[in-house]
Motif scaffolding. Structure first.
Motif, PDB file in Angstrom:
ATOM      1  N   ASP A  31       0.736  -1.067   0.165  1.00 49.26           N
ATOM      2  CA  ASP A  31       0.048  -0.049   0.041  1.00 49.26           C
ATOM      3  C   ASP A  31       0.860   1.314  -0.087  1.00 49.26           C
ATOM      4  O   ASP A  31       0.408   2.211  -0.614  1.00 49.26           O
ATOM      5  CB  ASP A  31      -0.856  -0.103   1.215  1.00 49.26           C
ATOM      6  CG  ASP A  31      -2.231  -0.815   0.996  1.00 49.26           C
ATOM      7  OD1 ASP A  31      -2.549  -1.256   2.229  1.00 49.26           O
ATOM      8  OD2 ASP A  31      -2.508  -1.412  -0.133  1.00 49.26           O
ATOM      9  N   PHE A  32       1.943   1.123   0.786  1.00 50.41           N
ATOM     10  CA  PHE A  32       2.978   2.555   0.790  1.00 50.41           C
ATOM     11  C   PHE A  32       3.365   2.441  -0.620  1.00 50.41           C
ATOM     12  O   PHE A  32       3.459   3.815  -1.250  1.00 50.41           O
ATOM     13  CB  PHE A  32       4.100   2.172   1.691  1.00 50.41           C
ATOM     14  CG  PHE A  32       4.897   3.261   2.275  1.00 50.41           C
ATOM     15  CD1 PHE A  32       5.594   4.281   1.247  1.00 50.41           C
ATOM     16  CD2 PHE A  32       4.388   3.975   3.351  1.00 50.41           C
ATOM     17  CE1 PHE A  32       6.149   5.187   1.532  1.00 50.41           C
ATOM     18  CE2 PHE A  32       5.014   5.103   3.888  1.00 50.41           C
ATOM     19  CZ  PHE A  32       6.026   5.651   2.811  1.00 50.41           C
ATOM     20  N   ALA A  33       3.951   1.488  -1.278  1.00 56.20           N
ATOM     21  CA  ALA A  33       4.498   1.836  -2.755  1.00 56.20           C
ATOM     22  C   ALA A  33       3.386   2.233  -3.814  1.00 56.20           C
ATOM     23  O   ALA A  33       3.667   3.075  -4.464  1.00 56.20           O
ATOM     24  CB  ALA A  33       4.996   0.443  -3.116  1.00 56.20           C
ATOM     25  N   LYS A  34       2.275   1.534  -3.664  1.00 59.08           N
ATOM     26  CA  LYS A  34       1.156   2.153  -4.350  1.00 59.08           C
ATOM     27  C   LYS A  34       0.797   3.848  -4.061  1.00 59.08           C
ATOM     28  O   LYS A  34       0.639   4.702  -5.015  1.00 59.08           O
ATOM     29  CB  LYS A  34      -0.112   1.604  -3.995  1.00 59.08           C
ATOM     30  CG  LYS A  34      -0.055  -0.046  -4.633  1.00 59.08           C
ATOM     31  CD  LYS A  34      -1.676  -0.643  -4.439  1.00 59.08           C
ATOM     32  CE  LYS A  34      -1.671  -2.004  -4.842  1.00 59.08           C
ATOM     33  NZ  LYS A  34      -3.037  -2.674  -4.562  1.00 59.08           N
ATOM     34  N   GLY A  35       0.997   4.309  -2.832  1.00 57.91           N
ATOM     35  CA  GLY A  35       0.655   5.538  -2.398  1.00 57.91           C
ATOM     36  C   GLY A  35       1.816   6.471  -3.094  1.00 57.91           C
ATOM     37  O   GLY A  35       1.432   7.543  -3.769  1.00 57.91           O
ATOM     38  N   GLU A  36       3.095   5.997  -3.198  1.00 60.61           N
ATOM     39  CA  GLU A  36       4.144   6.557  -3.842  1.00 60.61           C
ATOM     40  C   GLU A  36       4.106   6.806  -5.322  1.00 60.61           C
ATOM     41  O   GLU A  36       4.132   7.972  -6.033  1.00 60.61           O
ATOM     42  CB  GLU A  36       5.347   5.860  -3.484  1.00 60.61           C
ATOM     43  CG  GLU A  36       6.071   6.037  -2.061  1.00 60.61           C
ATOM     44  CD  GLU A  36       7.396   5.311  -1.912  1.00 60.61           C
ATOM     45  OE1 GLU A  36       7.437   4.214  -2.376  1.00 60.61           O
ATOM     46  OE2 GLU A  36       8.310   6.083  -1.421  1.00 60.61           O
TER      47      GLU A  36
END
Length: 550
Positions: A31-36
């Motif tokens: 989810d963090f990578a998608k946010g970035e």
């Protein structure tokens, strides 16, 4: 496009210092990578995925960094209060004793400093930048934080402290031409603001040449702003040229805040036949920017609400029994507490009544004095102004004005609130319009019906007389020929910014009853008034007061 991960947020400090972000290697959750991946492409989607990290992750550092990223998105959209809230949440998940948390700590404190700077809370900004320096592990970031701190001192007009910081860091930035040009230009501006006779032009031009060679558009934007301000009172034609260059660069960068600043310079410097075009663009851009930021704030709040709703539903059944017992305890507390409150209230009321009785005569005398000044004296001067600038005097209209003044002067002793069937924004427009002449240009932004809907009748009356007092002082004392008044609603406050290009406030004017009454009136509705001349010449008055529904 900026680096996707937001661990270091550096404010757009003093006209054009670009934001920079540091990247720290760590194992990113999906989810963090998608946010970035969505940052600066679809910020609402980026905010959504970072919020999922906050809700579901078990890694305290990753949660802290997600809050940091959400705060960065909100800061970019102008939601500084929301940004501060998420930064404080980020700090809860960090341990000052752990080295792995140091970079995120320095980023959080730097962004808190930036938000405080944007909200004009300068003392808090210095405190947070000092904390950012304390936890910074990278010398490059320390130089950026020191530059930001110097900017705050410059805003506080503590120019000696600002210059000392710039002198300390300028040689350390020579390897980075863009950073060196930023510090060089900022230092030259601080020296000029400290001493208006200082020849800052060579340093400004050197910084501009570096920025042009480096194709640093943000830096060029800052240089043109500095040069326009520097030449405003000595070479207005040159100041106009640089303001026009800043306007072109800000549009190329799609930076509405910088474009608004450039337009404000053009309104004061431009040719009369261009002012209407600049004013129309300023008004359109200002309204569009406010609407976009309000929509962004609502969107972020909705994302947070949807995420919290699911969590609340899961906890609801577990909390029902606890809440039932709490209700019983609260009822008992309310009964016993009510008895204590009533007893305390009676004692307090008696004490207050005795003190109030002693001061009521003094308050009534002061209120009568204020009304005589604002209603009668300024009313007469306003009528005189209408007569002065109208070749043909309508006898009936003049008699109506005098009769209105007569009735108001008779009713002063009754202390009744005024009633006017004319919409309030039209009434303000008419009041300010009286002072427009062939020589004096009066421009306003934001004075619309929606702005005043939630403002109390009492506040409206006080604001009307305050504006009348400022315009009378302008007409009598300032020698200004351009007046700019901006009205806006920020959170639960109305803010009014008055600016003219006159001689500013003299000591004699500051001591006059009119300006004292201005402060008294705004204070009476819980507001605040700041008089000054800004960084350049002319008068500047900042008025703010809370919205209290009538």
């Amino acid at each position: 496009m900026r680096t996707p991960f937001f661990l270091l947020i550096v404010s757009v400090c003093l006209l054009g210092c670009k934001k920079k972000h540091a990247v720290i290697p760590f194992a990113r959750e999906p989810d963090f990578a998608k946010g970035e991946s969505f940052i600066h492409v679809q910020n609402d989607s980026a905010f959504y995925y970072f919020n999922l990290v906050v809700s579901n992750s078990g890694d305290s550092l990753q949660i802290a960094m997600a809050y940091n990223s959400m705060a960065a998105i909100q800061s970019d959209e102008g939601d500084y209060f929301g940004s501060q809230e998420n930064l404080l949440m980020s700090l809860r998940y960090l341990d000052e004793k752990k080295e792995r948390d140091s970079s995120c700590l320095s980023s959080d404190y730097n962004e808190l400093g930036t938000s405080s700077l944007n909200l004009k809370n300068y003392e808090a900004a210095i405190h947070y930048y000092d904390l950012a320096l304390k936890f910074a592990l990278n010398d490059g970031y320390k130089l950026i934080f020191l530059n930001n701190k110097a900017v705050v001192y410059q805003k506080l007009r503590a120019y000696t402290k600002a210059i000392a910081i710039y002198n300390d860091i300028i040689d350390k930035n020579k390897a980075d031409k863009r950073a060196y040009a930023r510090v060089l230009s900022n230092r030259a501006r601080a020296k000029w603001l400290q001493d208006s006779s200082y020849s800052a032009a060579p340093e400004f031009w050197e910084a501009l040449q570096i920025r042009v060679a480096e194709k640093d558009l943000w830096g060029q934007n800052a240089s043109y702003s500095h040069l326009s301000d520097y030449y405003t009172h000595t070479h207005p034609d040159s100041a106009l040229i640089y303001a026009d260059k800043m306007y072109a660069i800000s549009r190329q960068l799609s930076s509405p805040d910088d474009e608004l600043e450039a337009l404000q310079k053009l309104l004061l410097l431009g040719f009369p036949n261009h002012i209407q075009r600049y004013f129309a663009r300023y008004q359109f851009l200002n309204d569009s920017l406010q609407t976009a930021r309000n929509n962004a704030k609502n969107q972020f709040a909705l994302i947070r609400y949807d995420a919290e709703k699911n969590k609340v539903e899961n906890l609801r059944l577990q909390q029902e029994n606890t809440e039932r017992w709490l209700q019983i305890i609260q009822q008992r507390i309310m009964i016993y507490g009510g008895i204590v409150v009533v007893a305390f209230g009676v004692i307090t009321t008696v004490i207050w009544y005795r003190k109030r009785k002693k001061s009521i005569i003094r308050e009534q005398a002061l209120k009568a004095s204020k009304k005589v000044h604002d209603v009668v004296a300024n009313g007469i001067y306003r009528t005189m102004t209408e007569i002065e600038h109208n070749d043909v005097i309508e006898k009936d209209k003049l008699l109506d004005n005098l009769e209105d003044l007569y009735e108001k002067s008779r009713n002063i002793s009754y202390d009744k609130l005024e009633y006017n069937s004319v919409p309030y924004h039209d009434e303000i427009a008419r009041l300010l319009g009286v002072f427009k002449t062939e020589r004096i240009s009066v421009l306003t932004v934001g004075n619309d019906k929606l702005l005043w809907e939630s403002v109390s009748k009492t506040a409206k009356i006080e604001v009307k007389y305050v504006l009348q007092e400022l315009m009378v002082n302008m007409k009598k004392h300032s020698a200004a020929n351009k007046v700019f008044i901006k009205f806006e609603k920020i959170a639960d406050e109305i803010k009014i910014q008055y600016t003219d290009n006159g001689i500013g406030f003299s000591d004699e004017v500051k001591k006059g009853n009119g300006l004292k009454n201005t402060v008294s009136r705004i204070t009476s509705i819980g507001g605040n008034v700041i008089f000054g001349s800004g960084e350049l010449k002319g008068a500047k008055v900042l008025i703010s007061f809370p919205i209290l529904v009538a």
